[in-house]
Design an enzyme around this catalytic site. Sequence first.
Site, PDB file in Angstrom:
ATOM      1  N   SER A  63       0.865  -1.175   0.000  1.00  0.00           N
ATOM      2  CA  SER A  63       0.000   0.000   0.000  1.00  0.00           C
ATOM      3  C   SER A  63       0.899   1.222   0.000  1.00  0.00           C
ATOM      4  O   SER A  63       1.732   1.377   0.897  1.00  0.00           O
ATOM      5  CB  SER A  63      -0.868   0.011   1.259  1.00  0.00           C
ATOM      6  N   CYS A  79      -7.062  -0.731   7.478  1.00  0.00           N
ATOM      7  CA  CYS A  79      -5.968  -1.303   6.681  1.00  0.00           C
ATOM      8  C   CYS A  79      -5.086  -2.177   7.561  1.00  0.00           C
ATOM      9  O   CYS A  79      -4.804  -1.845   8.708  1.00  0.00           O
ATOM     10  CB  CYS A  79      -5.140  -0.198   6.035  1.00  0.00           C
ATOM     11  N   ASP A 132      -8.486  -2.088   3.143  1.00  0.00           N
ATOM     12  CA  ASP A 132      -7.300  -2.435   2.360  1.00  0.00           C
ATOM     13  C   ASP A 132      -6.551  -3.431   3.240  1.00  0.00           C
ATOM     14  O   ASP A 132      -5.774  -3.036   4.097  1.00  0.00           O
ATOM     15  CB  ASP A 132      -6.461  -1.161   2.149  1.00  0.00           C
ATOM     16  N   TRP A 149      -4.760  -7.477   4.048  1.00  0.00           N
ATOM     17  CA  TRP A 149      -4.026  -8.598   3.460  1.00  0.00           C
ATOM     18  C   TRP A 149      -3.694  -9.645   4.503  1.00  0.00           C
ATOM     19  O   TRP A 149      -3.868  -9.376   5.689  1.00  0.00           O
ATOM     20  CB  TRP A 149      -2.751  -8.080   2.781  1.00  0.00           C
TER      21      TRP A 149
HETATM   22  P1  FAD Z   1       6.871 -14.228   1.327  1.00  0.00           P
HETATM   23  O1  FAD Z   1       8.071 -14.928   0.867  1.00  0.00           O
HETATM   24  O2  FAD Z   1       5.802 -13.982   0.339  1.00  0.00           O
HETATM   25  O3  FAD Z   1       6.281 -14.978   2.589  1.00  0.00           O
HETATM   26  C1  FAD Z   1       5.143 -14.441   3.219  1.00  0.00           C
HETATM   27  C2  FAD Z   1       4.609 -15.403   4.248  1.00  0.00           C
HETATM   28  O4  FAD Z   1       4.217 -16.616   3.621  1.00  0.00           O
HETATM   29  C3  FAD Z   1       5.591 -15.834   5.328  1.00  0.00           C
HETATM   30  O5  FAD Z   1       5.670 -14.946   6.387  1.00  0.00           O
HETATM   31  C4  FAD Z   1       4.955 -17.145   5.758  1.00  0.00           C
HETATM   32  O6  FAD Z   1       3.907 -16.904   6.639  1.00  0.00           O
HETATM   33  C5  FAD Z   1       4.428 -17.693   4.471  1.00  0.00           C
HETATM   34  N1  FAD Z   1       5.420 -18.622   3.881  1.00  0.00           N
HETATM   35  C6  FAD Z   1       6.407 -18.327   3.015  1.00  0.00           C
HETATM   36  N2  FAD Z   1       7.105 -19.420   2.699  1.00  0.00           N
HETATM   37  C7  FAD Z   1       6.543 -20.436   3.390  1.00  0.00           C
HETATM   38  C8  FAD Z   1       6.820 -21.827   3.490  1.00  0.00           C
HETATM   39  N3  FAD Z   1       7.805 -22.401   2.810  1.00  0.00           N
HETATM   40  N4  FAD Z   1       6.027 -22.563   4.290  1.00  0.00           N
HETATM   41  C9  FAD Z   1       5.025 -21.992   4.975  1.00  0.00           C
HETATM   42  N5  FAD Z   1       4.725 -20.701   4.925  1.00  0.00           N
HETATM   43  C10 FAD Z   1       5.479 -19.924   4.148  1.00  0.00           C
HETATM   44  N6  FAD Z   1       3.047  -5.579   3.583  1.00  0.00           N
HETATM   45  C11 FAD Z   1       3.683  -4.559   4.208  1.00  0.00           C
HETATM   46  O7  FAD Z   1       4.644  -4.783   4.954  1.00  0.00           O
HETATM   47  N7  FAD Z   1       3.297  -3.239   4.016  1.00  0.00           N
HETATM   48  C12 FAD Z   1       2.261  -2.917   3.213  1.00  0.00           C
HETATM   49  O8  FAD Z   1       1.932  -1.740   3.067  1.00  0.00           O
HETATM   50  C13 FAD Z   1       1.561  -3.985   2.545  1.00  0.00           C
HETATM   51  N8  FAD Z   1       0.509  -3.733   1.742  1.00  0.00           N
HETATM   52  C14 FAD Z   1      -0.136  -4.748   1.120  1.00  0.00           C
HETATM   53  C15 FAD Z   1      -1.218  -4.463   0.286  1.00  0.00           C
HETATM   54  C16 FAD Z   1      -1.879  -5.473  -0.375  1.00  0.00           C
HETATM   55  C17 FAD Z   1      -3.038  -5.159  -1.273  1.00  0.00           C
HETATM   56  C18 FAD Z   1      -1.448  -6.820  -0.192  1.00  0.00           C
HETATM   57  C19 FAD Z   1      -2.142  -7.941  -0.905  1.00  0.00           C
HETATM   58  C20 FAD Z   1      -0.385  -7.115   0.640  1.00  0.00           C
HETATM   59  C21 FAD Z   1       0.289  -6.084   1.301  1.00  0.00           C
HETATM   60  N9  FAD Z   1       1.381  -6.365   2.117  1.00  0.00           N
HETATM   61  C22 FAD Z   1       2.008  -5.330   2.760  1.00  0.00           C
HETATM   62  C23 FAD Z   1       1.943  -7.726   2.255  1.00  0.00           C
HETATM   63  C24 FAD Z   1       3.050  -7.912   1.198  1.00  0.00           C
HETATM   64  O9  FAD Z   1       2.477  -7.946  -0.092  1.00  0.00           O
HETATM   65  C25 FAD Z   1       3.858  -9.203   1.356  1.00  0.00           C
HETATM   66  O10 FAD Z   1       2.985 -10.285   1.471  1.00  0.00           O
HETATM   67  C26 FAD Z   1       4.779  -9.218   2.538  1.00  0.00           C
HETATM   68  O11 FAD Z   1       5.650  -8.119   2.498  1.00  0.00           O
HETATM   69  C27 FAD Z   1       5.616 -10.487   2.579  1.00  0.00           C
HETATM   70  O12 FAD Z   1       6.310 -10.627   1.367  1.00  0.00           O
HETATM   71  P2  FAD Z   1       7.644 -11.469   1.273  1.00  0.00           P
HETATM   72  O13 FAD Z   1       7.912 -11.751  -0.172  1.00  0.00           O
HETATM   73  O14 FAD Z   1       8.736 -10.843   2.060  1.00  0.00           O
HETATM   74  O15 FAD Z   1       7.269 -12.829   2.007  1.00  0.00           O
END
Ligand code: FAD
Length: 688
Positions: free
Chosen positions: A450, A641, A686, A688
């Site tokens: 966001s 949010c 908003d 997630w």
């Molecule tokens: P990822 O690698 O995608 O992992 C995320 C989570 O998935 C992990 O913490 C765990 O719980 C699970 N996971 C991953 N791998 C495994 C596995 N092997 N086994 C089991 N579980 C697993 N985030 C913010 O910080 N700020 C924002 O403003 C924000 N806004 C968003 C707005 C929208 C509309 C949406 C949809 C999401 C938003 N998010 C926000 C969340 C963000 O998109 C990400 O999901 C978040 O930052 C994690 O991404 P990542 O790639 O670091 O983690």
Amino acid sequence: AQLDTLDVVVLATLLFGTVAYLTKGTYWGVTKDPYATSYANTNGNKQAKTRNIVEKMDESNKNCVVFYGSQTGTAEDYASRLAKEGKSRFGLETMVADLEDYDFDNLGSLGEDRVAIFVLATYGEGEPTDNAVDFYEFITADEPAFSDPADPPLQSLKFVAFGLGNNTYEHYNSMVRNVSKALEKFGAQRIGMAGEGDDGAGTMEEDFLAWKEPMWKALAEKMGLEEREAVYEPVFGIVDRENLTKDSPEVYLGEPNKMHLEGTAKGPFNAHNPYIAPISESRELFTVKDRNCLHMEIDISGSNLNYTTGDHIAVWPTNSGIEVDRFLDITGLLEKRDSVISLKALEPTAKVPFPTPTTYDAIVRYHMEICAPVSRQFIATIAPFAPTEEAKAEMTKLGNDKDYFHEKITNRYFNIAQALAHVGGLEKWTAVPFSAFVEGLNKVQPRYYSISSSSLVQKKKIAITAVVESLQIPGQVEPLKGVTTNYLFSLMKKQHGDPSPDPLSYNITGPRNKYDGIHVPVHVRNSNFKLPSDPSKPIIMVGPGTGVAPFRAFVQERAAQAKAGENVGRTLLFFGCRKKAEDFLYSSEWKEYEKDMGGKFSLITAFSREGSKKVYVQHRLKEHAKEVNELLQQKAYFYVCGDAANMAREVNSTLARILSEQRDIPESKAEEVVKSMRAANQYQEDVW
Ligand code: FAD
């Protein structure tokens, strides 16, 4: 109307120009790659192809089409899995189709001997995914313009449906529900139950697996299909390109499409074509050790990207070096990581999901979601290729036994490479066809954030507020590291000249060092999460943790408006975190905004780990019941949010309770009021 000669000349010229444009690189290009994939060509360089699904199925001899409406790739993955299974178990001639790629006016002419499967994710507030918008509008219209003369128009259509949803949202699985209803209304025959997977309960995969068995049975019966022993057949052939090296100019090393490979990237920048944006500024917002939260400013001034306050930015991650190595090692590909290969679709409707020729390293680093949770079905698919009889037996057991799988794999948060290492010990999994990984693992998905800046204040700079994901799993040595947030964290450290080596070894300079100088691939997604167009309207915002991101943007915008002399309405922000001294985001900025808004702005904080009792935003909301109610009576907009699973729900029911008490109405009536606020966009989420 008749065409005169000039029209014909103009049309012919246009047509020639269009053909020349669309086939650029095919007829006119010099470096046409005989193994180039449709993916490479469609990205940024759309090819002419039919939008007529009946024609497509006729020409490719298909009798089963699996349409998907997908936002984060799961629905697309399920669609491919159904297509594969339909073929291998029941001999169906299947194809997978992106809903965006076809028209639906002739859906009624698919034919009695065919079936259409719809795999539909519901996004946000009961919305269709981006690629399903046109289809959804068409099919749910009062009178869709079907071209079929039948009455009802879809009477010969057989369909199967599965939905992906999240029960924490009000409009749970509304896509699959509404689409099924619409198809049936026009006479289509549903086969089996319309399945519903629930991400909110964390049972999506198991819901899908449980739904599909009776569905196949019903479908086999209806279409007279015989089940046979399923044998894995690769969808893609791997072609070694021995005359090429990773330094050959036509080899993709992670470039998202041809324009990026050729260094001619240009807009429109979107989900198929990211902008490689400079990060102009980055810093940490927490002051605690081992918990990190990033603020980043992404410069979009060199692009034609635009945003408005409340939109989302998508960040395209790369996998960490540690995980790429782990995957290449366990699959026995470490030595061949830089070998150049092409993938050849072995059947005409399959699309190679990344551009080629490329290297194993680039595929694994940039295109495969290798860190995600493992699918039980995938374990079953690759069981026959296990390195030992023992490992094969274990894989088969894991594939068949839901509880055993949960105990051994899911509960340990293993990714695919960790799972294989766990089952196979020191053995390498060299016999698994690489195609199985390409088919069975998701494409790397951009992650959304966001936007935490106001487009009024900084039109060409997008701020992100993101917590770095690092999860210590009980019994595991290594913490689970989020892909994107740790990538951003590494970029920040590089920007600040941190001399310590990156423990996760991200390749942050990108393919051919094109991201050097601290760049990140992004695009912007418009959202409906918007401030009232009239700034004098009051607003109430509830955003604990990083849920405050869009509200920093909202408040920044209203502060600027107030400073410019505009009449800005009451602006209430409920923010929560653990401790004031640790994770209080933007603590010093709020004071500035307060000054600018001259008393119109109030920040109400809830620190959950300071007193003897945990205090959350919904408790604070309750304490301010009177003002909240009064503002809502003045038609204040109410925004939530952050965490969808718990917080957003709690806030919703707290608000209903507040309205019930303050207005002296029964709670059921107050819940209706909240519902109608949502319907009127006065209550926006908003989450997630
Ligand atoms: P990822 O690698 O995608 O992992 C995320 C989570 O998935 C992990 O913490 C765990 O719980 C699970 N996971 C991953 N791998 C495994 C596995 N092997 N086994 C089991 N579980 C697993 N985030 C913010 O910080 N700020 C924002 O403003 C924000 N806004 C968003 C707005 C929208 C509309 C949406 C949809 C999401 C938003 N998010 C926000 C969340 C963000 O998109 C990400 O999901 C978040 O930052 C994690 O991404 P990542 O790639 O670091 O983690």
